[in-house]
Design a protein around this motif. Structure first.
Motif, PDB file in Angstrom:
ATOM      1  N   ARG A  22       0.837  -1.204   0.000  1.00 30.43           N
ATOM      2  CA  ARG A  22       0.000   0.000   0.000  1.00 30.43           C
ATOM      3  C   ARG A  22       0.866   1.247   0.000  1.00 30.43           C
ATOM      4  O   ARG A  22       0.589   2.210  -0.707  1.00 30.43           O
ATOM      5  CB  ARG A  22      -0.930  -0.029   1.220  1.00 30.43           C
ATOM      6  CG  ARG A  22      -1.906   1.133   1.290  1.00 30.43           C
ATOM      7  CD  ARG A  22      -2.869   0.948   2.453  1.00 30.43           C
ATOM      8  NE  ARG A  22      -2.155   0.826   3.714  1.00 30.43           N
ATOM      9  CZ  ARG A  22      -1.747   1.858   4.451  1.00 30.43           C
ATOM     10  NH1 ARG A  22      -1.971   3.095   4.035  1.00 30.43           N
ATOM     11  NH2 ARG A  22      -1.116   1.664   5.595  1.00 30.43           N
ATOM     12  N   THR A  23       1.933   1.231   0.830  1.00 30.21           N
ATOM     13  CA  THR A  23       2.921   2.307   0.794  1.00 30.21           C
ATOM     14  C   THR A  23       4.007   1.880  -0.183  1.00 30.21           C
ATOM     15  O   THR A  23       4.831   1.013   0.110  1.00 30.21           O
ATOM     16  CB  THR A  23       3.530   2.541   2.191  1.00 30.21           C
ATOM     17  OG1 THR A  23       2.481   2.784   3.122  1.00 30.21           O
ATOM     18  CG2 THR A  23       4.494   3.706   2.171  1.00 30.21           C
ATOM     19  N   THR A  24       4.003   2.463  -1.354  1.00 27.90           N
ATOM     20  CA  THR A  24       4.879   2.013  -2.439  1.00 27.90           C
ATOM     21  C   THR A  24       6.351   2.040  -2.045  1.00 27.90           C
ATOM     22  O   THR A  24       7.127   1.165  -2.439  1.00 27.90           O
ATOM     23  CB  THR A  24       4.658   2.897  -3.685  1.00 27.90           C
ATOM     24  OG1 THR A  24       3.271   2.903  -4.004  1.00 27.90           O
ATOM     25  CG2 THR A  24       5.453   2.379  -4.862  1.00 27.90           C
ATOM     26  N   ALA A  25       6.738   3.039  -1.248  1.00 29.80           N
ATOM     27  CA  ALA A  25       8.146   3.171  -0.870  1.00 29.80           C
ATOM     28  C   ALA A  25       8.651   1.919  -0.168  1.00 29.80           C
ATOM     29  O   ALA A  25       9.827   1.542  -0.318  1.00 29.80           O
ATOM     30  CB  ALA A  25       8.335   4.395   0.027  1.00 29.80           C
ATOM     31  N   LYS A  26       7.792   1.268   0.604  1.00 31.46           N
ATOM     32  CA  LYS A  26       8.227   0.056   1.315  1.00 31.46           C
ATOM     33  C   LYS A  26       8.555  -1.057   0.328  1.00 31.46           C
ATOM     34  O   LYS A  26       9.535  -1.787   0.508  1.00 31.46           O
ATOM     35  CB  LYS A  26       7.143  -0.398   2.293  1.00 31.46           C
ATOM     36  CG  LYS A  26       7.532  -1.641   3.083  1.00 31.46           C
ATOM     37  CD  LYS A  26       6.484  -2.017   4.132  1.00 31.46           C
ATOM     38  CE  LYS A  26       6.563  -1.111   5.340  1.00 31.46           C
ATOM     39  NZ  LYS A  26       5.705  -1.605   6.468  1.00 31.46           N
ATOM     40  N   ALA A  27       7.764  -1.217  -0.726  1.00 32.26           N
ATOM     41  CA  ALA A  27       8.052  -2.244  -1.725  1.00 32.26           C
ATOM     42  C   ALA A  27       9.367  -1.950  -2.429  1.00 32.26           C
ATOM     43  O   ALA A  27      10.183  -2.862  -2.660  1.00 32.26           O
ATOM     44  CB  ALA A  27       6.908  -2.328  -2.735  1.00 32.26           C
ATOM     45  N   HIS A  28       9.591  -0.699  -2.771  1.00 35.14           N
ATOM     46  CA  HIS A  28      10.865  -0.324  -3.405  1.00 35.14           C
ATOM     47  C   HIS A  28      12.035  -0.589  -2.462  1.00 35.14           C
ATOM     48  O   HIS A  28      13.108  -1.059  -2.892  1.00 35.14           O
ATOM     49  CB  HIS A  28      10.837   1.152  -3.819  1.00 35.14           C
ATOM     50  CG  HIS A  28      10.100   1.406  -5.093  1.00 35.14           C
ATOM     51  ND1 HIS A  28      10.566   0.993  -6.321  1.00 35.14           N
ATOM     52  CD2 HIS A  28       8.907   2.030  -5.334  1.00 35.14           C
ATOM     53  CE1 HIS A  28       9.716   1.345  -7.273  1.00 35.14           C
ATOM     54  NE2 HIS A  28       8.690   1.989  -6.700  1.00 35.14           N
ATOM     55  N   ARG A  29      11.857  -0.287  -1.183  1.00 38.90           N
ATOM     56  CA  ARG A  29      12.935  -0.512  -0.211  1.00 38.90           C
ATOM     57  C   ARG A  29      13.289  -1.992  -0.111  1.00 38.90           C
ATOM     58  O   ARG A  29      14.463  -2.358  -0.060  1.00 38.90           O
ATOM     59  CB  ARG A  29      12.528   0.041   1.156  1.00 38.90           C
ATOM     60  CG  ARG A  29      13.647  -0.041   2.191  1.00 38.90           C
ATOM     61  CD  ARG A  29      13.378   0.853   3.392  1.00 38.90           C
ATOM     62  NE  ARG A  29      12.171   0.462   4.106  1.00 38.90           N
ATOM     63  CZ  ARG A  29      11.051   1.177   4.125  1.00 38.90           C
ATOM     64  NH1 ARG A  29      10.973   2.322   3.458  1.00 38.90           N
ATOM     65  NH2 ARG A  29       9.996   0.757   4.814  1.00 38.90           N
ATOM     66  N   VAL A  30      12.267  -2.854  -0.094  1.00 39.39           N
ATOM     67  CA  VAL A  30      12.526  -4.302  -0.032  1.00 39.39           C
ATOM     68  C   VAL A  30      13.311  -4.741  -1.264  1.00 39.39           C
ATOM     69  O   VAL A  30      14.274  -5.515  -1.159  1.00 39.39           O
ATOM     70  CB  VAL A  30      11.191  -5.073   0.072  1.00 39.39           C
ATOM     71  CG1 VAL A  30      11.422  -6.570  -0.125  1.00 39.39           C
ATOM     72  CG2 VAL A  30      10.533  -4.825   1.424  1.00 39.39           C
TER      73      VAL A  30
END
Length: 488
Positions: free
Chosen positions: A43-51
């Protein structure tokens, strides 16, 4: 670098939405297996990019929107939801159905209430989607390295999903078989996962009671008790929970000094709900899971803010029982723990049988024991014996009937009784050990006081009773001449 989705490209064979620790670890596990390309979404796109940035070796396909997520998946699309149970899961399902197509597979990998899973499966099936409720056990490490997986849903869904799950599941036994099986239809997977967690509650409580006895009755320090548990882990009690208990008891305070960490930790244990669900559903099914129930209640009592204030006002025994031979007592505690553990598993399997009957599931109990041998929190050596017992005796009324376990209970029972008596005389609470013994004694008793209960109910409420020498229901005219009448 992470790969960005191109609408309609379908480069990933599976996706995971929800990049908290469990979700990200499961995605990494999937990506590490040959043949898998994994799309990730949050839902928070930044978290997916960080992973994706933290784990470039995974080659994740990062989707910024749910539409991108759908576009990145090859048909039939397969997506695993790893978000908080309840309304958040429903919200994600609704988003997926807007961008997925009939025939696509939606998997709920959270700790869902199986009633929700039954509802969701029916609703999505009507719309043409394949929905799978999949229990996942093993915690953060299991999700990453190999969990025990308990998928429910249709056989059709498992044909597509099963081979993928087999690549990431823990493996056990001489045949190195994956710890995953198609548990049954609709909510069966989440039901079995719920019972797994209930057994986990009981197992942990029993271990805690064994620790408490060695500490309060024998006066052993945690480091010495750690040695005892390490020794127990080499025998019948070999299990993940016994292993980590030894590690926990060896740990000193990380903030410095030689004091055991356990002495610095508040004695109030929390819970996330699946233990309570196990007990609530057992009540609905009419199945006694007393060991699990006492474990749940023990956590509730430990967290009661008034407990200490009340406890200071309540008198206890003047002194503990003197133990002449600590070695004998340690062995008896070990045997008691093993016996009560058998009871906990037997009660859990009884609930699975009752649930399968009520909800129309065809659940293979031997297979359930097999997939719990590795990856999950309650993994233990004796699960091989449970698997073998159900293979050899598929019509067992209760696990306690199996010769290997009835013999173990016979061997343990005298020491078990002494341990419970010692705990009572010493004022050491052992609710799970004690109730497990009471359950064992109730099962083996030729006659229970329930006859008195029937007559009491008939006296005050005309609820009737059954006789041992005649068919039907009867009522005594307690307020009249006390003659008996047939009620059909």
């Amino acid at each position: 670098m992470s790969e960005q989705p191109t609408p309609g490209s379908g480069v990933a064979n599976i996706g995971v939405t929800g990049m908290a620790v469990m979700g990200s670890n499961l995605a990494r596990n999937l990506a590490s297996r040959e043949g898998n390309t994994v799309a990730i979404h949050n839902r928070t796109t930044a978290k997916a990019h960080r992973v994706a940035e933290e784990h470039p070796e995974a080659g994740f396909v990062v989707a910024e929107t749910m539409a991108d997520f759908a576009a990145s998946l090859a048909r039939p699309r397969t997506a695993v939801i790893m978000v908080k149970a309840g309304a958040p899961t429903d919200a994600v399902i609704n988003e997926l159905t807007e961008v997925f197509e009939p025939g696509d597979i939606i998997v709920d990998g959270g700790n869902a209430d199986f009633h929700d899973t039954i509802r969701r499966e029916a609703e999505l099936r009507e719309k043409g989607f394949v929905f799978v409720g999949c229990g996942i056990s093993g915690g953060e490490e299991g999700a990453l390295k190999g969990p025990s997986l308990m998928p429910g849903g249709s056989a059709e869904g498992y044909r597509t999903l099963g081979p993928i799950l087999e690549t990431i599941a823990a493996r056990a036994g001489e045949d190195d078989s994956p710890c995953v099986t198609h548990v049954g239809t609709d909510g069966a997977g989440h039901f079995v996962k719920m019972v797994h967690n209930g057994i986990e509650y009981a197992d942990m409580q029993l271990i805690g009671e064994a620790y408490d006895l060695l500490r309060r009755v024998l006066g052993y320090e945690p480091a010495k008790i750690a040695e005892v548990f390490a020794e127990w882990n080499t025998g019948d009690l070999n299990s993940y929970l016994i292993e980590i208990t030894a590690e926990v008891l060896r740990q000193t305070d990380p903030r410095g000094g030689d004091e055991p960490l356990i002495d610095k930790v508040l004695d109030a244990a929390g819970a996330k709900g699946t233990g309570s669900w196990t007990v609530q559903n057992a009540l609905d099914l009419g199945v006694p899971v007393s060991g699990i129930a006492e474990a749940v209640f023990a956590r509730s009592l430990s967290s009661d803010p008034e407990r200490r204030a009340v406890g200071q006002k309540l008198p206890g025994p003047e002194r503990s029982v003197w133990i002449e031979d600590p070695h004998v007592f340690i062995n008896e505690v070990r045997d008691s723990l093993y016996a009560a553990k058998i009871i906990a598993y037997a009660q859990g399997f009884d609930e699975i049988v009752a649930g399968a009957k009520k909800y129309g599931w065809d659940i293979n109990l031997g297979e359930i024991a097999r997939i719990w041998r590795a990856g999950c929190i309650i993994r233990a050596g004796f699960l091989d014996q449970i698997t073998a017992a159900y293979v050899e005796h598929p019509d067992l009324i209760t696990l306690l009937e199996a010769p290997v376990f009835s013999e173990a209970l016979t061997k343990a029972q005298q020491g078990w009784r002494r341990v419970v008596a010692t705990a009572v005389y010493s004022g050491v609470p052992t609710p799970a050990l004690s109730t497990s013994l009471a359950y064992y004694d109730a099962l083996r008793s030729p006659r229970l006081p329930a006859a008195l209960t029937q007559l009491q109910r008939d006296f005050f409420g005309a609820h009737t009773y059954r006789r041992i020498d005649d068919e039907g229901s009867f009522h005594t005219l307690w307020s009249a001449d006390r003659s008996e009448v047939s009620e059909g």
